[in-house]
Design a protein around this motif. Structure first.
Motif, PDB file in Angstrom:
ATOM      1  N   VAL A  48      -0.881  -5.197   0.685  1.00  0.00           N
ATOM      2  CA  VAL A  48       0.318  -4.427   1.005  1.00  0.00           C
ATOM      3  C   VAL A  48      -0.010  -3.078   1.643  1.00  0.00           C
ATOM      4  O   VAL A  48       0.717  -2.600   2.515  1.00  0.00           O
ATOM      5  N   ALA A  49      -1.115  -2.464   1.244  1.00  0.00           N
ATOM      6  CA  ALA A  49      -1.486  -1.177   1.843  1.00  0.00           C
ATOM      7  C   ALA A  49      -1.787  -1.351   3.331  1.00  0.00           C
ATOM      8  O   ALA A  49      -1.333  -0.562   4.167  1.00  0.00           O
ATOM      9  N   ALA A  50      -2.530  -2.391   3.676  1.00  0.00           N
ATOM     10  CA  ALA A  50      -2.846  -2.646   5.083  1.00  0.00           C
ATOM     11  C   ALA A  50      -1.578  -2.914   5.884  1.00  0.00           C
ATOM     12  O   ALA A  50      -1.445  -2.468   7.037  1.00  0.00           O
ATOM     13  N   TRP A  51      -0.630  -3.633   5.280  1.00  0.00           N
ATOM     14  CA  TRP A  51       0.644  -3.927   5.952  1.00  0.00           C
ATOM     15  C   TRP A  51       1.403  -2.648   6.252  1.00  0.00           C
ATOM     16  O   TRP A  51       1.927  -2.471   7.351  1.00  0.00           O
ATOM     17  N   LEU A  52       1.456  -1.741   5.267  1.00  0.00           N
ATOM     18  CA  LEU A  52       2.198  -0.496   5.456  1.00  0.00           C
ATOM     19  C   LEU A  52       1.482   0.428   6.444  1.00  0.00           C
ATOM     20  O   LEU A  52       2.129   1.121   7.242  1.00  0.00           O
ATOM     21  N   LEU A  53       0.172   0.414   6.415  1.00  0.00           N
ATOM     22  CA  LEU A  53      -0.585   1.261   7.335  1.00  0.00           C
ATOM     23  C   LEU A  53      -0.370   0.846   8.788  1.00  0.00           C
ATOM     24  O   LEU A  53      -0.417   1.687   9.691  1.00  0.00           O
ATOM     25  N   LYS A  54      -0.101  -0.423   9.019  1.00  0.00           N
ATOM     26  CA  LYS A  54       0.183  -0.863  10.385  1.00  0.00           C
ATOM     27  C   LYS A  54       1.470  -0.236  10.912  1.00  0.00           C
ATOM     28  O   LYS A  54       1.614  -0.032  12.112  1.00  0.00           O
ATOM     29  N   ARG A  55       2.385   0.079   9.994  1.00  0.00           N
ATOM     30  CA  ARG A  55       3.657   0.693  10.397  1.00  0.00           C
ATOM     31  C   ARG A  55       3.487   2.158  10.800  1.00  0.00           C
ATOM     32  O   ARG A  55       4.366   2.723  11.458  1.00  0.00           O
ATOM     33  N   THR A  56       2.415   2.777  10.383  1.00  0.00           N
ATOM     34  CA  THR A  56       2.201   4.198  10.689  1.00  0.00           C
ATOM     35  C   THR A  56       1.054   4.424  11.680  1.00  0.00           C
ATOM     36  O   THR A  56       0.831   5.550  12.110  1.00  0.00           O
ATOM     37  N   GLU A  57       0.348   3.347  12.026  1.00  0.00           N
ATOM     38  CA  GLU A  57      -0.841   3.477  12.870  1.00  0.00           C
ATOM     39  C   GLU A  57      -0.530   4.132  14.210  1.00  0.00           C
ATOM     40  O   GLU A  57      -1.296   4.958  14.704  1.00  0.00           O
ATOM     41  N   HIS A  58       0.586   3.769  14.803  1.00  0.00           N
ATOM     42  CA  HIS A  58       0.955   4.316  16.104  1.00  0.00           C
ATOM     43  C   HIS A  58       2.251   5.134  16.023  1.00  0.00           C
ATOM     44  O   HIS A  58       2.964   5.269  17.015  1.00  0.00           O
TER      45      HIS A  58
END
Length: 298
Positions: free
Chosen positions: A215-225
């Motif tokens: 879930v952390a990786a999923w959420l980090l994709k939302r903030t990456e760009h």
């Protein structure tokens, strides 16, 4: 890089005594600023079980392992055990958070009572609940609160007006996409609403194959760009306890992405209030959360 505004909802006695200190230590490790919003009156967590017939509630309970995160004793408060007074029992724990340099504000007086009732209650009821929390906060911290973040993102028009009456310049009482001035019955209020913009962990865990391992990786994709600041709400009872390792992955990931962390007050201070839009108070649904809550129109 855009900032991540960290907003901690502290709902319970256990969250105040155990979860909040755990998060404070974690924030210090990552040099992260955050705002803690405290429940200041009785802990009636057990009353939440009355939501069992609300659409989506049982599904959320099964996904987020309520018993595991809150504990049997906590779930008995207000049912088989009297609800302890959080402000009386844990004042020193709250003061320690402020003394560690974190911004503190009001979450609510009685979390479950507010969340389950405020939408339809009168001005008198609303004012009584809010004044209790304001007085208790001032008693504990020796100063008036600067901000407010509603339990369960539940409010009514009287509550929004009371934030203005208190002279608060900013609050975070709903969900949305950008800071704005709330409009109540055609009148634009003077405080800025800073809505939660990112989904919470308890809303997405158990959906679409998401668990504590990814879930952390999923959420980090939302903030990456991300090109604008984001507001993330976490809970002392979840990220401050069983989900602390997952939240630490988020902190490390956001830091690696180049994000810095801010309190609600720091975020508000950097806003150009003259350029902010106004939106009417609106109710709507959020994926993964049962019932309606305050949402900012798209």
């Amino acid at each position: 890089m855009p900032r991540i505004v960290l907003k901690v909802d502290v709902d319970t006695l256990r969250g105040t005594r155990e979860g909040a200190p755990c998060l404070a230590r974690l924030f210090e490790r990552y040099q992260a600023q955050a705002t803690f919003l405290f429940s200041l009156g009785p802990d009636h967590t057990g009353w939440a079980m009355r939501r069992v017939f609300r659409p989506g509630f049982l599904q959320k309970v099964s996904r987020t392992s309520v018993v595991e995160h809150y504990g049997i004793r906590q779930l008995m408060y207000g049912v088989l055990l009297p609800g302890p007074d959080i402000g009386r029992r844990a004042a020193a724990d709250m003061q320690a958070i402020q003394q560690a340099g974190f911004e503190c504000g009001i979450h609510t007086w009685d979390h479950v009572y507010w969340q389950d009732n405020v939408r339809t209650r009168s001005h008198e009821w609303t004012l009584a609940q809010m004044q209790r929390s304001h007085e208790r906060f001032s008693e504990i911290f020796g100063t008036a609160p600067l901000t407010h973040g509603a339990a369960g993102w539940q409010m009514n028009e009287h509550a929004f007006r009371q934030i203005d009456a208190w002279g608060m310049q900013y609050a975070s009482d709903g969900r949305g996409h950008t800071p704005y001035f709330p409009v109540v019955d055609g009148v634009t209020l003077t405080h800025v609403q800073i809505p939660t913009t990112l989904p919470t962990l308890d809303e997405v865990l158990g959906t679409d194959g998401l668990d504590t391992s990814n879930v952390a990786a999923w959420l980090l994709k939302r903030t990456e760009h991300a090109t604008q600041d984001q507001v993330f709400t976490l809970h002392a009872e979840l990220e401050g306890q069983k989900l602390a390792p997952v939240f630490e992955q988020l902190l490390a990931g956001w830091q690696a992405q180049g994000h810095t962390f801010a309190t609600m007050g720091q975020y508000h201070a950097a806003l150009d209030r003259h350029a902010l839009p106004s939106y009417p108070i609106t109710w709507g649904e959020i994926p993964g959360r049962s019932g309606e809550l305050i949402v900012q129109p798209a």
